[in-house]
Design a protein around this motif. Structure first.
Motif, PDB file in Angstrom:
ATOM      1  N   MET A  97       0.845  -1.193   0.000  1.00 25.09           N
ATOM      2  CA  MET A  97       0.000   0.000   0.000  1.00 25.09           C
ATOM      3  C   MET A  97       0.880   1.241   0.000  1.00 25.09           C
ATOM      4  SD  MET A  97      -3.260   0.545  -0.132  1.00 25.09           S
ATOM      5  CE  MET A  97      -4.161   2.052  -0.363  1.00 25.09           C
ATOM      6  N   GLU A  98       1.942   1.197   0.796  1.00 25.82           N
ATOM      7  CA  GLU A  98       2.883   2.318   0.805  1.00 25.82           C
ATOM      8  C   GLU A  98       3.578   2.444  -0.545  1.00 25.82           C
ATOM      9  OE1 GLU A  98       6.760   3.994   3.310  1.00 25.82           O
ATOM     10  OE2 GLU A  98       5.889   2.046   3.801  1.00 25.82           O
ATOM     11  N   TRP A  99       3.906   1.319  -1.154  1.00 28.35           N
ATOM     12  CA  TRP A  99       4.526   1.322  -2.485  1.00 28.35           C
ATOM     13  C   TRP A  99       3.616   2.036  -3.490  1.00 28.35           C
ATOM     14  CZ3 TRP A  99       2.846  -0.821  -7.117  1.00 28.35           C
ATOM     15  CH2 TRP A  99       3.797  -0.947  -8.138  1.00 28.35           C
ATOM     16  N   ALA A 100       2.336   1.695  -3.477  1.00 31.84           N
ATOM     17  CA  ALA A 100       1.394   2.337  -4.401  1.00 31.84           C
ATOM     18  C   ALA A 100       1.314   3.834  -4.144  1.00 31.84           C
ATOM     19  CB  ALA A 100       0.011   1.703  -4.268  1.00 31.84           C
ATOM     20  N   ASP A 101       1.264   4.212  -2.867  1.00 33.36           N
ATOM     21  CA  ASP A 101       1.056   5.613  -2.512  1.00 33.36           C
ATOM     22  C   ASP A 101       2.334   6.448  -2.530  1.00 33.36           C
ATOM     23  OD1 ASP A 101      -1.676   5.486  -2.294  1.00 33.36           O
ATOM     24  OD2 ASP A 101      -1.680   5.076  -0.149  1.00 33.36           O
ATOM     25  N   THR A 102       3.450   5.830  -2.855  1.00 40.44           N
ATOM     26  CA  THR A 102       4.687   6.593  -3.041  1.00 40.44           C
ATOM     27  C   THR A 102       5.189   6.425  -4.474  1.00 40.44           C
ATOM     28  OG1 THR A 102       5.959   4.731  -2.110  1.00 40.44           O
ATOM     29  CG2 THR A 102       5.392   6.549  -0.632  1.00 40.44           C
ATOM     30  N   LYS A 103       5.473   5.195  -4.863  1.00 38.28           N
ATOM     31  CA  LYS A 103       6.060   4.943  -6.181  1.00 38.28           C
ATOM     32  C   LYS A 103       5.111   5.310  -7.319  1.00 38.28           C
ATOM     33  CE  LYS A 103       9.860   3.052  -4.512  1.00 38.28           C
ATOM     34  NZ  LYS A 103      11.196   3.669  -4.675  1.00 38.28           N
ATOM     35  N   MET A 104       3.883   4.813  -7.255  1.00 37.46           N
ATOM     36  CA  MET A 104       2.943   5.097  -8.345  1.00 37.46           C
ATOM     37  C   MET A 104       2.481   6.545  -8.313  1.00 37.46           C
ATOM     38  SD  MET A 104       0.745   1.935  -9.590  1.00 37.46           S
ATOM     39  CE  MET A 104       1.637   0.814 -10.672  1.00 37.46           C
ATOM     40  N   LYS A 105       2.314   7.064  -7.120  1.00 38.33           N
ATOM     41  CA  LYS A 105       1.934   8.473  -7.013  1.00 38.33           C
ATOM     42  C   LYS A 105       2.994   9.362  -7.660  1.00 38.33           C
ATOM     43  CE  LYS A 105       3.052  10.982  -3.622  1.00 38.33           C
ATOM     44  NZ  LYS A 105       3.305  11.588  -2.296  1.00 38.33           N
ATOM     45  N   ASP A 106       4.257   9.112  -7.328  1.00 39.36           N
ATOM     46  CA  ASP A 106       5.336   9.951  -7.844  1.00 39.36           C
ATOM     47  C   ASP A 106       5.570   9.759  -9.340  1.00 39.36           C
ATOM     48  OD1 ASP A 106       5.695  10.973  -5.327  1.00 39.36           O
ATOM     49  OD2 ASP A 106       7.446   9.748  -4.850  1.00 39.36           O
ATOM     50  N   ALA A 107       5.110   8.631  -9.890  1.00 38.79           N
ATOM     51  CA  ALA A 107       5.302   8.363 -11.320  1.00 38.79           C
ATOM     52  C   ALA A 107       4.180   8.928 -12.180  1.00 38.79           C
ATOM     53  CB  ALA A 107       5.412   6.853 -11.553  1.00 38.79           C
ATOM     54  N   THR A 108       3.096   9.367 -11.556  1.00 35.80           N
ATOM     55  CA  THR A 108       1.922   9.797 -12.322  1.00 35.80           C
ATOM     56  C   THR A 108       2.148  11.134 -13.023  1.00 35.80           C
ATOM     57  OG1 THR A 108       0.448   8.567 -10.850  1.00 35.80           O
ATOM     58  CG2 THR A 108      -0.537  10.302 -12.185  1.00 35.80           C
ATOM     59  N   ILE A 109       2.668  12.125 -12.317  1.00 37.39           N
ATOM     60  CA  ILE A 109       2.907  13.440 -12.933  1.00 37.39           C
ATOM     61  C   ILE A 109       3.882  13.340 -14.112  1.00 37.39           C
ATOM     62  CG2 ILE A 109       3.943  15.720 -12.568  1.00 37.39           C
ATOM     63  CD1 ILE A 109       1.138  15.548 -11.518  1.00 37.39           C
ATOM     64  N   PRO A 110       5.019  12.634 -13.979  1.00 36.46           N
ATOM     65  CA  PRO A 110       5.938  12.547 -15.120  1.00 36.46           C
ATOM     66  C   PRO A 110       5.327  11.940 -16.378  1.00 36.46           C
ATOM     67  CG  PRO A 110       7.083  11.934 -13.124  1.00 36.46           C
ATOM     68  CD  PRO A 110       5.631  12.061 -12.760  1.00 36.46           C
ATOM     69  N   ILE A 111       4.493  10.910 -16.233  1.00 32.93           N
ATOM     70  CA  ILE A 111       3.956  10.292 -17.447  1.00 32.93           C
ATOM     71  C   ILE A 111       2.883  11.171 -18.091  1.00 32.93           C
ATOM     72  CG2 ILE A 111       2.052   8.921 -16.481  1.00 32.93           C
ATOM     73  CD1 ILE A 111       3.128   6.614 -18.313  1.00 32.93           C
ATOM     74  N   LEU A 112       2.227  11.987 -17.292  1.00 30.93           N
ATOM     75  CA  LEU A 112       1.201  12.878 -17.839  1.00 30.93           C
ATOM     76  C   LEU A 112       1.788  14.150 -18.434  1.00 30.93           C
ATOM     77  CD1 LEU A 112      -1.579  12.624 -15.094  1.00 30.93           C
ATOM     78  CD2 LEU A 112      -1.539  11.510 -17.328  1.00 30.93           C
ATOM     79  N   TYR A 113       2.914  14.606 -17.870  1.00 32.22           N
ATOM     80  CA  TYR A 113       3.459  15.904 -18.273  1.00 32.22           C
ATOM     81  C   TYR A 113       4.949  15.843 -18.616  1.00 32.22           C
ATOM     82  CZ  TYR A 113      -0.839  17.547 -16.002  1.00 32.22           C
ATOM     83  OH  TYR A 113      -2.154  17.746 -15.639  1.00 32.22           O
ATOM     84  N   GLY A 114       5.476  14.658 -18.894  1.00 30.81           N
ATOM     85  CA  GLY A 114       6.916  14.490 -19.044  1.00 30.81           C
ATOM     86  C   GLY A 114       7.526  14.992 -20.330  1.00 30.81           C
ATOM     87  N   SER A 115       6.721  15.317 -21.325  1.00 29.13           N
ATOM     88  CA  SER A 115       7.226  15.914 -22.563  1.00 29.13           C
ATOM     89  C   SER A 115       6.319  17.077 -22.934  1.00 29.13           C
ATOM     90  CB  SER A 115       7.246  14.882 -23.696  1.00 29.13           C
ATOM     91  OG  SER A 115       5.923  14.537 -24.079  1.00 29.13           O
TER      92      SER A 115
END
Length: 234
Positions: A97-115
């Motif tokens: 649960m912590e993995w989802a709420d840290t790793k996936m959370k932090d990866a969401t902005i880059p994939i949406l706005y990374g270029s």
């Protein structure tokens, strides 16, 4: 408040809102969805104190819960006897649960706005799906993407050392390896951790340009589609 178990104060494109929506849909709980103007969040959820963000959950008896994971746990506790949060291996449950709420959370902005392209596409999509005024939405679509791409997404991408698509493939590798031969993290049926990860991915799916970067992860998409089929209501 309409008939139902409560009201979800939300933004359509908020990843944390999608986590709660995944749980509510999975349990097929009738509820009200209150769509908020992104420029008036603090005013719209002022009843929740200093929280000032989405999602906010207001139960039918007036109880207010903030923050997506506590909201999910509370809904499960009250309306499902806590069955989706229960797990014999609590260490494994809490770790992922912590993995989802840290790793996936932090990866969401880059994939949406990374270029530049994805940032412009996403801000246009956000302007379309959120409750902006006509002109405000168009201003956001054109002025928001340089900030999201040039400042926020670049900073987070630099922190991970991976390109957004590469990072998500790495995370989905970790996730599917943990699930192994089982259908879900919860075994034969989804667990709250499954629903949290599913919610993060659904928040990306609504932005087609970004989602194309991860939809070729075969094992991840097999799990994602199993989750979609397991969800009672859409």
């Amino acid at each position: 408040m309409s008939d139902g178990v409560g009201s979800l104060y939300m933004l359509n494109t908020c990843p944390f809102t999608w986590k709660v929506r995944a749980l509510l849909d999975h349990l097929d709980l009738p509820h009200e969805r209150v769509k908020i103007n992104p420029l008036k969040i603090k005013k719209s959820v002022s009843f929740a104190g200093d929280w000032g963000k989405t999602p906010v959950w207001k139960m039918s008896d007036g109880e207010v819960v903030v923050d997506s994971t506590p909201i999910m746990k509370r809904i499960d506790e009250v309306y499902n006897n806590g069955n989706l949060w229960k797990m014999d291996d609590q260490v494994r449950r809490d770790k992922w649960m912590e993995w989802a709420d840290t790793k996936m959370k932090d990866a969401t902005i880059p994939i949406l706005y990374g270029s530049i392209g994805s940032a412009l596409s996403t801000t246009r999509s956000v302007a379309k799906h959120e409750r902006f005024g006509f002109f405000t939405g168009r201003i956001y679509a054109w002025l928001g993407f340089p900030i999201m791409w040039g400042i926020i997404a670049k900073k987070r991408t630099k922190k991970t050392g991976m390109e957004p698509g590469e990072l998500w493939h790495h995370l989905l590798n970790e996730w599917t390896e943990e699930i192994g031969e089982k259908s879900f993290f919860g075994g034969n049926t989804p667990h709250i951790v499954d629903l949290a990860v599913f919610g993060y991915m659904q928040s990306i799916e609504m932005h087609s340009k970004a989602f194309r970067l991860i939809e070729n992860h075969s094992k991840g998409m097999l799990w994602f589609n199993r989750m979609r089929n397991s969800t009672v209501a859409q």
